[in-house]
Motif scaffolding. Structure first.
Motif, short mmCIF file in Angstrom:
data_model
loop_
_atom_site.label_atom_id
_atom_site.label_comp_id
_atom_site.label_asym_id
_atom_site.label_seq_id
_atom_site.Cartn_x
_atom_site.Cartn_y
_atom_site.Cartn_z
N VAL A 6 -45.57 -7.49 31.48
CA VAL A 6 -46.09 -6.25 32.06
C VAL A 6 -46.18 -6.37 33.58
CG1 VAL A 6 -48.00 -4.61 32.08
CG2 VAL A 6 -47.37 -5.74 29.97
N SER A 9 -42.93 -5.77 34.93
CA SER A 9 -42.64 -4.35 34.91
C SER A 9 -43.24 -3.64 36.12
CB SER A 9 -43.19 -3.72 33.62
OG SER A 9 -43.16 -2.32 33.68
N SER A 12 -41.37 -4.64 39.25
CA SER A 12 -40.05 -4.03 39.26
C SER A 12 -40.11 -2.57 39.67
CB SER A 12 -39.41 -4.15 37.87
OG SER A 12 -38.13 -3.55 37.84
N LEU A 13 -41.11 -1.84 39.15
CA LEU A 13 -41.27 -0.43 39.50
C LEU A 13 -41.46 -0.24 41.00
CD1 LEU A 13 -43.59 0.85 36.64
CD2 LEU A 13 -41.37 1.81 37.24
N ILE A 204 -35.36 -1.91 33.47
CA ILE A 204 -36.06 -3.20 33.41
C ILE A 204 -37.51 -3.02 33.00
CG2 ILE A 204 -36.83 -5.17 34.78
CD1 ILE A 204 -34.22 -5.01 36.32
N PRO A 205 -38.29 -2.13 33.64
CA PRO A 205 -39.69 -1.96 33.22
C PRO A 205 -39.82 -1.52 31.76
CG PRO A 205 -39.33 -0.93 35.34
CD PRO A 205 -37.99 -1.30 34.82
N TYR A 206 -38.93 -0.61 31.34
CA TYR A 206 -39.00 -0.12 29.97
C TYR A 206 -38.80 -1.27 28.98
CZ TYR A 206 -37.79 2.56 25.80
OH TYR A 206 -37.74 3.06 24.53
N THR A 207 -37.80 -2.10 29.23
CA THR A 207 -37.51 -3.22 28.33
C THR A 207 -38.67 -4.21 28.30
OG1 THR A 207 -35.14 -3.00 28.80
CG2 THR A 207 -35.89 -5.08 27.84
N LEU A 208 -39.20 -4.54 29.46
CA LEU A 208 -40.30 -5.51 29.53
C LEU A 208 -41.55 -4.98 28.83
CD1 LEU A 208 -39.98 -6.79 33.22
CD2 LEU A 208 -39.26 -7.95 31.13
N GLU A 209 -41.86 -3.70 29.04
CA GLU A 209 -43.07 -3.14 28.44
C GLU A 209 -42.96 -3.04 26.93
OE1 GLU A 209 -44.25 0.49 30.22
OE2 GLU A 209 -44.65 -0.41 32.18
N GLU A 228 -50.85 -1.89 40.17
CA GLU A 228 -49.69 -1.24 40.79
C GLU A 228 -49.84 -1.02 42.30
OE1 GLU A 228 -47.87 2.14 39.16
OE2 GLU A 228 -47.19 1.13 37.34
N PRO A 284 -41.61 4.54 30.60
CA PRO A 284 -41.83 4.02 31.94
C PRO A 284 -42.32 5.13 32.85
CG PRO A 284 -39.52 4.47 31.63
CD PRO A 284 -40.20 4.77 30.32
#
Length: 287
Positions: A6, A9, A12-13, A204-209, A228, A284
């Motif tokens: 997370v 994620s 990355s965002l 990337i964030p979607y996959t990690l989360e 954040e 995301p």
């Protein structure tokens, strides 16, 4: 391990947002928004068949509004400040839905942090008030995005609903982006940077989360999400040279503290399965 996913994620965002701001000089904030949403929509359309319904139309409109106003704000104020102000959206929504006095205390603490940011001078000048206003509008859109995401989730539209909403947001922002940037949107270097932004802010964030949320509890997820603004300040300093002063960092700390406290306050004591950031979809935040 899930906490680090997370955290990855979140980082990355914000680094995706920092790279997006580097597009502003070439295609402007509208062009960067169109690239970000357009490429992300294409990627999602490949992953899942887009589903278009009333719920996805509303979600797509909130995505367009959130991204468009956030990038316009980012063109005027530092990344860390913009994300800190925008974070008021989901935090305020949580307080309204929770309807507990203590939740409103955390929102008040966050507002105090934003006030500190508002009076703090940055590089010798006060923060651009138009940029602050745009970030506040983005915060409202973020809250609406959460509600719209829930509607998509309860309708059982899944990733196809997200893909459909992404196509709607791309269709809404592309004309504005083309009018502002013209054919510069299709230059190889611009497309390459736009693809990088779409990957960092979506794929990337979607996959990690999705991986992390299989085991992570809601309280822990909320605490990491509250970081954040700090991640945004780090990305702004590393990639954009936006070094914030002590007073500004203190204002951000107030907002982060409010977010962490609110996440811990909402956490159930039971070993409940964690909920994704938006509407049980793991959506995301496409900034």
């Amino acid at each position: 391990m899930s906490v680090f996913l997370v955290l990855g994620s979140v980082v990355s965002l914000q680094f995706g947002a920092a790279f997006a701001s580097q597009l502003f000089g070439q295609v402007g904030a509208p062009g960067a928004t169109a690239l970000r949403l357009g490429i992300a929509a294409l990627v999602l359309a490949v992953v899942a068949r887009p589903r278009l319904r009333q719920e996805t139309l509303v979600l797509g409109m909130t995505m367009a509004g959130m991204n468009g106003t956030f990038y316009l704000a980012l063109d005027r104020i530092p990344l860390g400040v913009a994300v800190t102000i925008e974070f008021l959206g989901p935090l305020g929504l949580a307080a309204v839905l929770g309807r507990r006095p203590r939740d409103f205390v955390w929102v008040g603490l966050a507002l105090a942090g934003v006030v500190v940011l508002g009076v703090r001078e940055y590089t010798g000048a006060k923060l651009d008030l138009v940029g602050v206003a745009l970030a506040l509008i983005a915060a409202v859109f973020w809250a609406c995005y959460v509600l719209a995401g829930r509607e998509v989730a309860t309708a059982g539209l899944g990733t196809g609903g997200l893909a459909g909403a992404s196509l709607v947001s791309a269709a809404l922002t592309l004309p504005y982006g083309l009018s502002a940037a013209g054919t510069a949107l299709f230059e190889p270097r611009v497309l390459l940077l736009g693809t990088l932004v779409a990957l960092l802010a979506s794929a990337i964030p979607y996959t990690l989360e999705i991986r992390a949320l299989k085991t992570l509890q809601p309280s822990t997820f909320g605490v990491v999400l509250a970081l954040e603004p700090a991640a945004a300040a780090l990305a702004g300093a590393v990639l954009l040279g936006q070094h914030l002063g002590v007073v500004s960092l203190c204002g951000m700390a107030l907002v982060i503290t409010a977010g962490v406290a609110a996440a811990l306050r909402r956490a159930p004591a039971s070993r409940e399965r964690p909920a994704p950031r938006d509407a049980d979809l793991g959506l995301p935040v496409p900034r």
